[in-house]
Each structure stands twice: as structure tokens, then as C-alpha cells.
Enzyme design. Structure first.
Site, short mmCIF file in Angstrom:
data_model
loop_
_atom_site.label_atom_id
_atom_site.label_comp_id
_atom_site.label_asym_id
_atom_site.label_seq_id
_atom_site.Cartn_x
_atom_site.Cartn_y
_atom_site.Cartn_z
N CYS A 128 -12.53 35.65 50.06
CA CYS A 128 -12.27 34.84 51.41
C CYS A 128 -12.28 34.85 52.15
O CYS A 128 -11.44 35.69 53.20
CB CYS A 128 -10.73 33.68 50.92
SG CYS A 128 -9.77 34.14 48.97
N PRO B 120 -12.33 33.97 59.38
CA PRO B 120 -13.62 34.68 59.75
C PRO B 120 -14.58 35.65 60.50
O PRO B 120 -15.08 36.08 60.89
CB PRO B 120 -13.01 33.72 61.42
CG PRO B 120 -11.46 34.49 61.19
CD PRO B 120 -10.81 34.50 60.31
N GLY C 235 -11.98 39.05 60.29
CA GLY C 235 -11.80 39.69 60.88
C GLY C 235 -11.25 41.16 60.01
O GLY C 235 -11.51 42.20 60.16
N LYS C 236 -10.76 41.15 58.69
CA LYS C 236 -10.70 41.75 57.73
C LYS C 236 -11.94 42.48 57.14
O LYS C 236 -11.73 43.22 56.52
CB LYS C 236 -9.68 40.78 56.69
CG LYS C 236 -8.22 40.96 57.75
CD LYS C 236 -7.28 39.92 56.18
CE LYS C 236 -6.48 39.58 56.08
NZ LYS C 236 -6.42 38.23 56.89
N ASP D 225 -18.07 29.93 46.15
CA ASP D 225 -16.87 29.84 46.25
C ASP D 225 -15.53 30.94 45.96
O ASP D 225 -16.36 31.38 44.77
CB ASP D 225 -16.30 28.44 45.06
CG ASP D 225 -15.35 28.03 45.15
OD1 ASP D 225 -14.18 28.93 45.01
OD2 ASP D 225 -14.75 27.07 44.69
N CYS E 34 -1.56 34.91 55.14
CA CYS E 34 -0.25 34.71 56.27
C CYS E 34 1.38 33.70 56.15
O CYS E 34 1.14 32.87 57.16
CB CYS E 34 -1.46 34.55 57.25
SG CYS E 34 0.12 34.87 59.36
#
Length: 466
Positions: A286, A289, A291-292, A335, A404
Site C-alpha cells: 500500500c 504516497p 515515504g516508506k 490492488d 497510523c
């Protein structure tokens, strides 16, 4: 806080930039048009040319008013003696903006009242300027009509004491500007002693956290170049007290990024989890945007591994591509519940879509938009994504389930449901729990703003059995 119906006028016409007018327009965009403050406000700042202290004031007034809106509305309603739905929507927003200055800032009361009255005359209607003056003077006087005594904090205490119901949760919700259902969720995890500190931490604007991408820039070098401070927990984190991180050269050229230290910790925990066998195929299921993904890609590049990043939304997939430029990352628009071949991955990150209740300090309007039904809907998706990740990873491989949000229905309950099915075991996230005090939670890692200065990130590490 659902979107309010648009009033006849809501954009302020001004001959010169005014931070209160900009804040009002941003608040109206959020309340009437369902905009996001972190998108609407920068556009307004750019359009008006506000900079420096004026931009900082507009930002404080916008974010502060939106963050504390539930409490402001309760106090304005009491001071006006009216149900707020009987007042036009843009007037309510202006009254809340004025009340925020009276109750939460050091703006002198006379200035807060006068500037709001002027704003209402220009942006709402001169006909309601007298009502605005009367209501805000009542707010400034306090429920005991003390007329100017004490600080804004004391004034807020007087109002919340006057409006208290005697219900512990409801009174905390009023005092700390959270919906009651969110306070109940946090109370179930933290208990009554720590709960007030957690709620208070949500109302403090966080510093900017930078991530020094491994192999591209050293953390201490990044701190020196930016005037920042090395982070406490992540080996890649740098704290900035304020500023525009997009203007930092290392960020602009992709050697560093803006990323909460908690996000850095959970991604690094997956990369560093001990594992036997091959370790070349990593998946971010997933990814948007990005960052990880970028941090995982930087670590993968140092180890000869590669990352497949999956994102269902095309525009977010584009953000992932930009964030991971130059790294061994392949971005797929699709997906995560139906991606890849069974047993093909060595490490999988499920940074699951969630309510975001662990990052309320960063998203001022979010707490008023969330509903308990959102958590229920998301928990079903989270279970499906985690099951997909377990199927995707090879026997002996590792999955990191991350949200989060600290809420049980999105964290502990999701993982417990998977463990009951068998074929997987829990792995202690020792890279976090051994290094970060008070971060262990029933075999998982749980970070908190009030304890660690990070977002409330949850991490479960899981190993697929043969």
C-alpha cells in the site's frame, strides 16, 4: 464536523494581504467545500503573497481554529445563547476564529474582537457585526463576567468548567477538543492517567521530521546542513523546529524527505527483522504516497534487493514513482489484495489504509470528519490486505503490518484474527521495543506523541510458517 452549507459569501476581498482574512478563507474552504487545510492554506498563502510572520500567523489561526473547532463551537453557542445552526455558516466560522484568538493565543482581547468584527463586516455582512462584537465580548469576559482577568488558558478553563457535564470522557473531549468517541477509544488503550496527556499532545503542532535516505546523505550531515537536530530514535531522523522543508536542497534533490520519525522506525523494523534464506524481493503493498517506499528502496539498494511498490490510486502511484526515483523500486498501479504470486516475496510491508487517528496533530480538521463507522469499514479492508500479504510472502518471510492508528479494531484485533487462522507467528519488533522506552504493546510496537514525539504508529511483525 461535516461540511457546512456554503454561505452567500465566503471569500474575503482584500486590497492587501491580511493573515486573519487568509485564515478565514482557508477555514471556509474546509468547512463549506470539504477541502483539506494543508492543501487550501498553501494555495491561499501563495495567491496573497503572505510570508514570514504574517504567513505564520495565518497558519496558526487556521490550524488552531480547525483543530479546536468542537470546543470553540460549544463556547460560542453558550456565549451567544443560540444554537449555531440558526446562524449563517460563515458567521459561525468567523466567530470561532475570533474565539480561538481569545482562548488559545496571546492576542490581546480587544484586538481579537476588533479584528474579527472588521473581518465580519468585510466578509460576511455589516448587519451581523454588532452580534459578532457582543458574542466575542461575552467569550472574552468568561462565564463569570470577569472582564479581562487572567490569561487565555485561564479563560478556557473557566468556560470548559462552566460547560462541564460531570461525565469524565465528555468533559475531557470538551477540554481537549476531541470527539467523544475518539476519547473513548484512546481511554480503552491508555487508561485515565495518561489519557489527558495523549489528548493534549494531539493539540500541539509537531516539528518537521526529515529522513536522511541511507546511501544518499548521512543523518548528521543533514542535521548540519539544515540546522536541525538528530532524531532520538531513528538513525535517519532529523528534527526541524519549523520552516519550509521543500526549500531544503537535500529534500529538493531527493537525498532526504519529509517523514515522521515513527514512520521511519516501522519501515526500518521490517528491513532489519532477522530472517533466514533469500532476501532480495521486497514488496510495499500500500505504497502511496511513497515515504516508506523510498526508505525501503534506499535500504534495499544497499543490500542488493529490489522493491515492488503497489498503489491502487493512479495519482498516488505517481507520487510513489517520484519519491523513489533512482532507487531499485518498481511501481505498480493495482490492488494490493490481488497482487503478485504466492510465496514470491521475502519481506512485505502492509502500511494499511486506516483512520489516521494517530496523526491528528498533523491534520487539524481530521478529528471532526472521522466517524466510528469509518473504523469498521477500514478494518475489513485491513484484514483483506494483511491476508494477501501473508499469501504473498514465502515461508520464513516477514510481513510488517502498520497503521497510523492505535485503535484496537485497526491494530490488535486485525492481527489477532489472522493469528487465529494459523500458519503465521508473531515476531517481537525488538529494533523498536528494545530501543524506544514504553513502546511495547502485547507483543507489538506502539508509538505515541506524548511518549515519543512521533505519530501513534502501530507495528506488528509476522513470520509465515512453512
Amino acid at each position: 464536523m461535516g461540511p457546512r452549507p456554503p454561505a452567500h459569501r465566503h471569500a474575503v476581498r482584500m486590497t492587501r494581504p491580511n493573515p486573519r482574512h487568509v485564515a478565514f478563507d482557508a477555514i471556509r474552504a474546509v468547512s463549506a467545500e470539504d477541502a483539506y487545510a494543508n492543501i487550501a492554506l498553501p494555495k491561499l498563502l501563495a495567491a496573497t503573497g503572505l510570508e514570514g510572520r504574517d504567513a505564520a500567523l495565518a497558519t496558526e489561526l487556521t490550524y488552531g481554529t480547525l483543530r479546536t473547532l468542537g470546543t470553540l463551537e460549544a463556547i460560542v453557542a453558550a456565549a451567544s445563547g443560540r444554537e449555531l445552526d440558526r446562524l449563517q455558516a460563515d458567521l459561525v466560522d468567523a466567530l470561532c476564529l475570533g474565539a480561538y484568538q481569545l482562548l488559545y493565543t496571546r492576542v490581546p482581547p480587544h484586538a481579537a474582537v476588533a479584528t474579527t468584527v472588521s473581518l465580519v463586516k468585510a466578509a460576511v455582512s455589516p448587519r451581523v457585526s454588532g452580534l459578532t462584537n457582543a458574542v466575542l465580548r461575552k467569550v472574552a469576559a468568561g462565564p463569570a463576567e470577569a472582564r479581562g482577568s487572567g490569561s487565555s488558558a485561564q479563560l478556557l478553563d473557566e468556560w470548559t468548567a462552566r460547560l462541564a457535564s460531570g461525565d469524565r470522557i465528555a468533559d475531557l473531549a470538551l477540554r481537549h477538543a476531541h470527539p467523544k468517541w475518539i476519547v473513548e477509544e484512546f481511554d480503552a488503550i491508555l487508561g485515565p492517567d495518561e489519557l489527558p496527556d495523549a489528548l493534549a499532545a494531539d493539540n500541539v503542532a509537531p516539528p518537521v521530521h526529515l529522513c536522511a535516505k541511507p546511501g544518499r546523505i548521512d543523518r548528521d550531515d543533514l542535521a548540519a546542513k539544515t540546522g536541525g537536530t538528530p532524531g532520538r530514535w531513528s538513525p535517519y531522523a532529523v528534527y526541524l523546529p519549523s520552516g519550509a522543508p521543500g526549500r531544503i536542497k537535500a529534500v529538493a534533490v531527493g537525498r532526504a524527505s519529509v517523514q515522521d520519525e515513527g514512520s521511519q522506525l516501522v519501515a526500518t523494523a521490517l528491513a532489519n527483522a532477522p530472517m533466514d534464506g533469500p532476501d532480495a524481493a521486497w514488496v510495499d503493498l500500500c505504497a502511496g504516497p511513497g515515504g516508506k517506499t523510498a526508505l525501503l528502496g534506499s535500504l534495499a539498494a544497499q543490500r542488493g534487493a529490489a522493491v515492488d511498490a503497489v498503489e491502487i490510486a493512479p495519482h498516488r502511484a505517481e507520487l510513489v514513482t517520484k519519491a523513489a526515483k533512482g532507487l531499485p523500486v518498481t511501481v505498480h498501479t493495482g490492488d494490493g489484495r490481488s497482487f503478485g504470486t504466492s510465496g514470491s516475496a521475502d519481506r512485505v510491508l502492509v502500511d494499511a489504509p486506516c483512520s489516521g487517528l494517530g496523526a491528528l496533530r498533523r491534520r487539524p480538521e481530521a478529528r471532526w470528519r472521522k466517524r466510528p463507522s469509518d473504523v469498521e469499514e477500514l478494518s475489513r479492508l485491513q484484514r483483506e490486505l494483511l491476508a494477501s500479504a501473508i499469501g504473498l510472502v514465502r515461508p520464513g518471510g516477514t510481513v510488517a503490518y502498520v497503521t497510523c492508528s492505535p485503535v484496537r479494531a485497526e491494530t490488535v484485533d486485525v492481527v489477532a484474527d489472522l493469528l487465529r487462522r494459523g500458519g503465521v507467528e508473531l515476531v517481537a519488533p525488538q529494533s523498536i521495543t528494545d530501543a524506544v522506552p514504553d513502546s511495547s504493546r502485547d507483543g507489538f510496537a506502539q508509538l505515541w506523541p506524548q511518549r515519543h514525539g512521533t505519530d501513534a504508529m502501530f507495528l506488528a511483525l509476522l513470520r509465515r510458517l512453512a
